[in-house]
Design a protein around this motif. Structure first.
Motif, PDB file in Angstrom:
ATOM      1  N   LEU A 141      48.944  79.911  10.406  1.00 12.62           N
ATOM      2  CA  LEU A 141      48.242  78.687  10.779  1.00 12.62           C
ATOM      3  C   LEU A 141      47.491  78.878  12.093  1.00 12.62           C
ATOM      4  CD1 LEU A 141      51.022  76.113   9.837  1.00 12.62           C
ATOM      5  CD2 LEU A 141      48.933  76.636   8.579  1.00 12.62           C
ATOM      6  N   GLY A 142      47.809  79.982  12.808  1.00 14.42           N
ATOM      7  CA  GLY A 142      47.066  80.279  14.031  1.00 14.42           C
ATOM      8  C   GLY A 142      47.422  79.391  15.203  1.00 14.42           C
ATOM      9  N   LEU A 143      48.704  79.135  15.406  1.00 14.63           N
ATOM     10  CA  LEU A 143      49.065  78.392  16.613  1.00 14.63           C
ATOM     11  C   LEU A 143      50.400  78.891  17.147  1.00 14.63           C
ATOM     12  CD1 LEU A 143      51.300  75.718  16.573  1.00 14.63           C
ATOM     13  CD2 LEU A 143      49.768  75.151  14.700  1.00 14.63           C
ATOM     14  N   VAL A 144      50.539  78.808  18.468  1.00 19.52           N
ATOM     15  CA  VAL A 144      51.757  79.271  19.134  1.00 19.52           C
ATOM     16  C   VAL A 144      52.295  78.126  19.983  1.00 19.52           C
ATOM     17  CG1 VAL A 144      52.740  80.959  20.741  1.00 19.52           C
ATOM     18  CG2 VAL A 144      50.836  81.616  19.255  1.00 19.52           C
ATOM     19  N   THR A 145      53.600  77.929  19.923  1.00 21.28           N
ATOM     20  CA  THR A 145      54.188  76.897  20.759  1.00 21.28           C
ATOM     21  C   THR A 145      55.568  77.365  21.238  1.00 21.28           C
ATOM     22  OG1 THR A 145      54.654  74.523  20.923  1.00 21.28           O
ATOM     23  CG2 THR A 145      55.227  75.586  18.848  1.00 21.28           C
ATOM     24  N   ALA A 146      56.205  76.540  22.046  1.00 23.58           N
ATOM     25  CA  ALA A 146      57.491  76.946  22.622  1.00 23.58           C
ATOM     26  C   ALA A 146      58.483  75.794  22.590  1.00 23.58           C
ATOM     27  CB  ALA A 146      57.294  77.404  24.068  1.00 23.58           C
ATOM     28  N   LEU A 280      51.451  76.870  26.936  1.00 21.16           N
ATOM     29  CA  LEU A 280      51.440  75.475  27.393  1.00 21.16           C
ATOM     30  C   LEU A 280      50.388  74.611  26.691  1.00 21.16           C
ATOM     31  CD1 LEU A 280      51.966  76.020  31.251  1.00 21.16           C
ATOM     32  CD2 LEU A 280      53.680  75.597  29.478  1.00 21.16           C
ATOM     33  N   SER A 281      49.743  75.160  25.631  1.00 16.61           N
ATOM     34  CA  SER A 281      48.736  74.363  24.927  1.00 16.61           C
ATOM     35  C   SER A 281      49.347  73.042  24.452  1.00 16.61           C
ATOM     36  CB  SER A 281      48.220  75.123  23.698  1.00 16.61           C
ATOM     37  OG  SER A 281      47.699  76.367  24.080  1.00 16.61           O
ATOM     38  N   HIS A 282      48.632  71.951  24.729  1.00 11.40           N
ATOM     39  CA  HIS A 282      49.057  70.617  24.289  1.00 11.40           C
ATOM     40  C   HIS A 282      50.484  70.288  24.744  1.00 11.40           C
ATOM     41  CE1 HIS A 282      45.374  70.730  21.958  1.00 11.40           C
ATOM     42  NE2 HIS A 282      45.765  71.918  21.498  1.00 11.40           N
ATOM     43  N   LEU A 283      50.787  70.744  25.941  1.00 14.66           N
ATOM     44  CA  LEU A 283      52.148  70.552  26.467  1.00 14.66           C
ATOM     45  C   LEU A 283      52.554  69.077  26.477  1.00 14.66           C
ATOM     46  CD1 LEU A 283      54.610  71.996  27.962  1.00 14.66           C
ATOM     47  CD2 LEU A 283      53.617  71.005  30.026  1.00 14.66           C
ATOM     48  N   ALA A 284      51.582  68.207  26.728  1.00 12.54           N
ATOM     49  CA  ALA A 284      51.922  66.785  26.875  1.00 12.54           C
ATOM     50  C   ALA A 284      52.432  66.179  25.568  1.00 12.54           C
ATOM     51  CB  ALA A 284      50.715  66.005  27.387  1.00 12.54           C
ATOM     52  N   THR A 285      52.221  66.901  24.437  1.00 10.12           N
ATOM     53  CA  THR A 285      52.718  66.357  23.163  1.00 10.12           C
ATOM     54  C   THR A 285      54.198  66.689  22.955  1.00 10.12           C
ATOM     55  OG1 THR A 285      52.113  68.350  21.918  1.00 10.12           O
ATOM     56  CG2 THR A 285      50.441  66.616  22.086  1.00 10.12           C
ATOM     57  N   ARG A 286      54.781  67.461  23.868  1.00  9.54           N
ATOM     58  CA  ARG A 286      56.205  67.803  23.715  1.00  9.54           C
ATOM     59  C   ARG A 286      57.079  66.782  24.451  1.00  9.54           C
ATOM     60  NH1 ARG A 286      55.394  74.153  25.275  1.00  9.54           N
ATOM     61  NH2 ARG A 286      53.500  74.425  24.015  1.00  9.54           N
ATOM     62  N   GLU A 287      58.297  66.636  23.960  1.00  7.07           N
ATOM     63  CA  GLU A 287      59.211  65.651  24.553  1.00  7.07           C
ATOM     64  C   GLU A 287      59.925  66.198  25.780  1.00  7.07           C
ATOM     65  OE1 GLU A 287      62.035  64.127  21.749  1.00  7.07           O
ATOM     66  OE2 GLU A 287      60.551  62.814  20.813  1.00  7.07           O
ATOM     67  N   THR A 288      60.101  67.526  25.795  1.00 10.71           N
ATOM     68  CA  THR A 288      60.917  68.107  26.861  1.00 10.71           C
ATOM     69  C   THR A 288      60.213  69.325  27.465  1.00 10.71           C
ATOM     70  OG1 THR A 288      62.042  69.539  25.287  1.00 10.71           O
ATOM     71  CG2 THR A 288      63.088  67.432  25.763  1.00 10.71           C
ATOM     72  N   ILE A 289      60.718  69.780  28.606  1.00  7.06           N
ATOM     73  CA  ILE A 289      60.260  71.041  29.188  1.00  7.06           C
ATOM     74  C   ILE A 289      61.491  71.903  29.490  1.00  7.06           C
ATOM     75  CG2 ILE A 289      58.137  70.105  30.189  1.00  7.06           C
ATOM     76  CD1 ILE A 289      59.689  70.067  32.920  1.00  7.06           C
ATOM     77  N   ALA A 290      61.240  73.134  29.898  1.00  5.29           N
ATOM     78  CA  ALA A 290      62.306  74.052  30.332  1.00  5.29           C
ATOM     79  C   ALA A 290      63.326  74.306  29.221  1.00  5.29           C
ATOM     80  CB  ALA A 290      62.994  73.518  31.592  1.00  5.29           C
TER      81      ALA A 290
END
Ligand code: CUA
Length: 341
Positions: A141-146, A280-290
């Motif tokens: 799908l060509g996307l990377v997230t964490a 960190l792409s579209h980081l604001a769409t995630r609920e949590t960090i770290a």
């Protein structure tokens, strides 16, 4: 004596409270509410083993009581003793063998089902474990997230698991696992979340193999979406980040792109293309960090950027930016990251 009795009474009173607390804590990470074919398979074997174990427990307890009472010493009769009874020994050898054989059948079927090659059309995800976060690469799908992923309900999802450093383990109790992430050897895991598994709230995942200081703080979240919601999420995640129009974030954007941030982090559609740290792409769409330990809000971002090691002891790759930046600069970085919609 007095003290012991009071202590015992208090301990007894505390038991129901402890049980309640345990129930409240374990609710989101339960294996007893399976939401995928994989978790169903594990749960079925577990139920069979539990029921057989309960039958064995009750039978043994009854036998112990019956034998103790009927063969005890009585007036005019000595306690009865047995030495080598071939028939009995054959019986109590055959029964455990039969029980293990009964358990083996559904176990082998469950192993075969869950280790079949993934079906065609599965969503493919390359999952890499890092100390101490998870990297998810949707290769086709060509996307990377964490640390937070979305998957479609009713569609098989296939993970290739690998580690960048030490051994980690993938475990989402309600969906699948545990399967190890090994350095230098790829494991595979696939499952199909139930159609009814789609919901807004995440399924909680956790690294399940001790991997160093921050092992307990290596968490992740799996959102099971309806297929339409999943497609929308993919489209949004693949979109390039537009230059920010948010006045508060502009200073942070300039600082981010001109500082060391970009040598470790990527933001799709910008010059930030580092691959050492979480994308960190579209980081604001995630609920949590770290890796799931802090809410994704301004205050937490500021604390994290200021001194990651203080929030999550063991983090060494990301320096404490409070040593090289002003609090104002760090706040502007937080504003920028929160603008990454
Ligand atoms: Cu990674 Cu424990």
């Amino acid at each position: 004596m007095h003290f012991t009795r009071r202590f015992a009474r208090r301990a007894l009173l505390a038991l129901p409270l402890l049980a309640l607390a345990a129930a409240a804590c374990s609710a989101p990470q339960t294996t007893t509410d399976p939401q995928s074919d994989f978790a169903d398979a594990v749960q079925n074997v577990y139920l069979i083993v539990t029921i057989l174990a309960m039958i064995v427990f009750v039978a043994i307890m009854v036998l112990v009581v019956v034998i103790a009472v009927s063969f005890r010493e009585r007036p005019g009769r000595e306690a009865r003793q047995f030495h080598s009874n071939t028939r009995l020994e054959i019986v109590w050898t055959i029964i455990p063998v039969a029980i293990v054989a009964i358990i083996a059948v559904p176990t082998f079927f469950a192993i075969a089902d869950t280790t079949d090659p993934p079906p065609a059309g599965a969503v493919k995800i390359e999952l890499t474990g890092h100390q101490w976060w998870f990297e998810f690469d949707y290769t086709e799908l060509g996307l990377v997230t964490a640390n937070e992923i979305h998957i479609p309900a009713g569609v098989p999802v296939s993970f290739n698991l690998i580690s960048d450093d030490v051994i980690h383990s993938f475990w989402v109790p309600q969906l699948a696992g545990k399967v190890d992430l090994l350095p230098g050897h790829e494991n595979n895991l696939w499952f199909t979340p139930h159609l009814t598994a789609a919901r807004d709230e995440a399924y909680l995942g956790q690294c399940a193999e001790f991997c160093g200081l921050a092992h307990a703080n290596m968490r992740f979240r799996v959102f099971v979406d309806t297929p339409a919601d999943f497609d929308a999420w993919v489209a949004a995640q693949k979109a390039d980040q537009a230059p920010t129009t948010n006045a508060a974030a502009t200073a942070g954007e300039q600082l981010f792109l001109a500082s060391a941030c970009v040598s470790c982090h990527s933001v799709q559609g910008t010059t930030a293309a580092g691959v050492v740290g979480p994308n960190l792409s579209h980081l604001a769409t995630r609920e949590t960090i770290a890796a799931g330990i802090m809410p994704n809000d301004r205050e937490s971002l500021i604390r994290w950027i200021s001194n990651p090691d203080e929030e999550k002891p063991g983090v060494v790759l990301m320096p404490a930016f409070e040593d090289s930046m002003t609090q104002e600069q760090i706040a502007s970085l937080a504003d920028y990251l929160l603008s990454l919609q």
